[in-house]
Enzyme design. Structure first.
Site, PDB file in Angstrom:
ATOM      1  N   ASP A   1      32.277  -7.626  -1.730  1.00 41.35           N
ATOM      2  CA  ASP A   1      32.280  -8.863  -0.940  1.00 41.35           C
ATOM      3  C   ASP A   1      33.028  -8.697   0.392  1.00 41.35           C
ATOM      4  O   ASP A   1      33.985  -7.929   0.475  1.00 41.35           O
ATOM      5  CB  ASP A   1      32.930  -9.985  -1.773  1.00 41.35           C
ATOM      6  CG  ASP A   1      32.662 -11.350  -1.183  1.00 41.35           C
ATOM      7  OD1 ASP A   1      31.723 -11.492  -0.374  1.00 41.35           O
ATOM      8  OD2 ASP A   1      33.403 -12.290  -1.518  1.00 41.35           O
TER       9      ASP A   1
ATOM     10  N   ASN B   1      21.223 -14.707  -3.912  1.00 39.85           N
ATOM     11  CA  ASN B   1      21.228 -14.197  -2.532  1.00 39.85           C
ATOM     12  C   ASN B   1      19.898 -14.379  -1.792  1.00 39.85           C
ATOM     13  O   ASN B   1      19.838 -14.214  -0.571  1.00 39.85           O
ATOM     14  CB  ASN B   1      21.646 -12.720  -2.485  1.00 39.85           C
ATOM     15  CG  ASN B   1      23.125 -12.492  -2.729  1.00 39.85           C
ATOM     16  OD1 ASN B   1      23.534 -11.455  -3.224  1.00 39.85           O
ATOM     17  ND2 ASN B   1      23.962 -13.465  -2.386  1.00 39.85           N
TER      18      ASN B   1
HETATM   19  C1  FPP Z   1      28.581  -9.778  -0.146  1.00 42.63           C
HETATM   20  O1  FPP Z   1      29.220  -9.928   1.099  1.00 42.63           O
HETATM   21  C2  FPP Z   1      27.643  -8.663  -0.070  1.00 42.63           C
HETATM   22  C3  FPP Z   1      26.322  -8.721  -0.358  1.00 42.63           C
HETATM   23  C4  FPP Z   1      25.642  -9.956  -0.822  1.00 42.63           C
HETATM   24  C5  FPP Z   1      25.444  -7.543  -0.195  1.00 42.63           C
HETATM   25  C6  FPP Z   1      26.047  -6.248  -0.641  1.00 42.63           C
HETATM   26  C7  FPP Z   1      25.132  -5.169  -0.296  1.00 42.63           C
HETATM   27  C8  FPP Z   1      25.497  -3.960   0.180  1.00 42.63           C
HETATM   28  C9  FPP Z   1      26.915  -3.517   0.341  1.00 42.63           C
HETATM   29  C10 FPP Z   1      24.455  -2.945   0.510  1.00 42.63           C
HETATM   30  C11 FPP Z   1      23.776  -2.484  -0.728  1.00 42.63           C
HETATM   31  C12 FPP Z   1      23.257  -1.149  -0.564  1.00 42.63           C
HETATM   32  C13 FPP Z   1      23.418  -0.167  -1.469  1.00 42.63           C
HETATM   33  C14 FPP Z   1      22.918   1.160  -1.114  1.00 42.63           C
HETATM   34  C15 FPP Z   1      24.074  -0.369  -2.791  1.00 42.63           C
HETATM   35  P1  FPP Z   1      28.923 -11.220   1.972  1.00 42.63           P
HETATM   36  O2  FPP Z   1      27.749 -10.942   2.813  1.00 42.63           O
HETATM   37  O3  FPP Z   1      28.796 -12.411   1.080  1.00 42.63           O
HETATM   38  O4  FPP Z   1      30.222 -11.288   2.833  1.00 42.63           O
HETATM   39  P2  FPP Z   1      30.951 -12.616   3.363  1.00 42.63           P
HETATM   40  O5  FPP Z   1      31.500 -13.314   2.137  1.00 42.63           O
HETATM   41  O6  FPP Z   1      32.029 -12.064   4.235  1.00 42.63           O
HETATM   42  O7  FPP Z   1      29.926 -13.422   4.096  1.00 42.63           O
END
Ligand code: FPP
Length: 237
Positions: free
Chosen positions: A18, A66
């Site tokens: 996250d 998501n």
């Molecule tokens: C949460 O942070 C993250 C996600 C919903 C996506 C995670 C995906 C990746 C790290 C890439 C996946 C790729 C591979 C190769 C495994 P957020 O976007 O909710 O962050 P925020 O809370 O700061 O908005």
């Protein structure tokens, strides 16, 4: 590794990756850049886990919720996964088994085939398994499991009175794997967000304010150190 000699290494680590969006915002970059850096961090942390002797790493890449995000962001996360898988397909030297958990049926056919191909190609690596949770939701997983058990009852293969915790564990995505010992959530939030609801029953939880794109080997070792100092009682004394 001398620096790790006093650590108890968890068999299974689960991570909620996250903070990608906030990391990008702080740098006035598009959110997608946060995911891009997050994907890079994921490959590094997977390598670190393997070196430490962790047997299973499960990461939350995309939840059943998501899909509500802007299409551009959804596409970028799927592209990052596609690139990661293409790299594995071309270059199977990671020596880790790749396994997807979640309902992959609504994904594009090309991504689905790539997933199945990489799972197949890496299935021979038994020392270290990376579970990537994609279109995953803990409640959705339990609904799927209950439906499958229901079918078995209908077919006369299971009788309701024989259902126990082991039965449920056998019908969820992580069937045959140990439950996570340690759940790490970077990004400052202190909740499990529908991640491995059944499996995390006795996981030790470590929350950190570090945003996932800034998470590094030191953060991992810090979390394992905290875990090593915990007294796991599983309801006993
Ligand atoms: C949460 O942070 C993250 C996600 C919903 C996506 C995670 C995906 C990746 C790290 C890439 C996946 C790729 C591979 C190769 C495994 P957020 O976007 O909710 O962050 P925020 O809370 O700061 O908005």
């Amino acid at each position: 590794m001398a620096e790790n000699s006093d650590l108890i290494i968890p068999r299974h680590i689960a991570i909620i990756m996250d903070g990608n969006g906030r990391w990008a915002k702080k740098r006035t970059l598009p959110r997608t850049m946060g995911h891009k850096k997050g994907a890079k961090v994921f490959t590094e942390i997977a390598r670190n886990c393997k070196e430490l002797g962790v047997e299973y790493l499960t990461v939350y890449a995309f939840s059943t919720e998501n899909w509500k995000r802007p299409q551009k962001e959804v596409d970028e996360i799927m592209n990052l996964l596609r690139n990661y898988l293409l790299d594995i397909k071309e270059n199977v030297k990671e020596e880790g088994k790749i396994n997807f958990i979640g309902d992959i049926t609504p994904l594009n056919n090309d991504l689905k085939s790539l997933i199945l191909e990489c799972e197949e190609k890496t299935s021979k690596f038994t020392d270290f398994t990376v579970n990537i949770a994609l279109n995953y939701g803990g409640r959705d997983e339990l609904v799927h499991a209950v439906k499958k058990i229901g079918e078995k009852i209908k077919e006369g293969e299971i009788s309701p009175e024989d259902i126990n915790e082991k039965t449920i564990s056998n019908y969820i995505y992580t069937s045959g794997m140990p439950d996570p010992d340690l759940l790490i959530r970077p990004g400052g939030e202190k909740r499990i967000s529908n991640f491995l609801l059944w499996q995390n029953a006795y996981a030790e939880m470590v929350f950190t304010d570090v945003l996932w794109p800034d998470f590094d080997k030191k953060c991992l070792l810090d979390a394992v150190k905290i875990y090593s100092e915990r007294n796991r009682r599983y309801g006993g004394i």
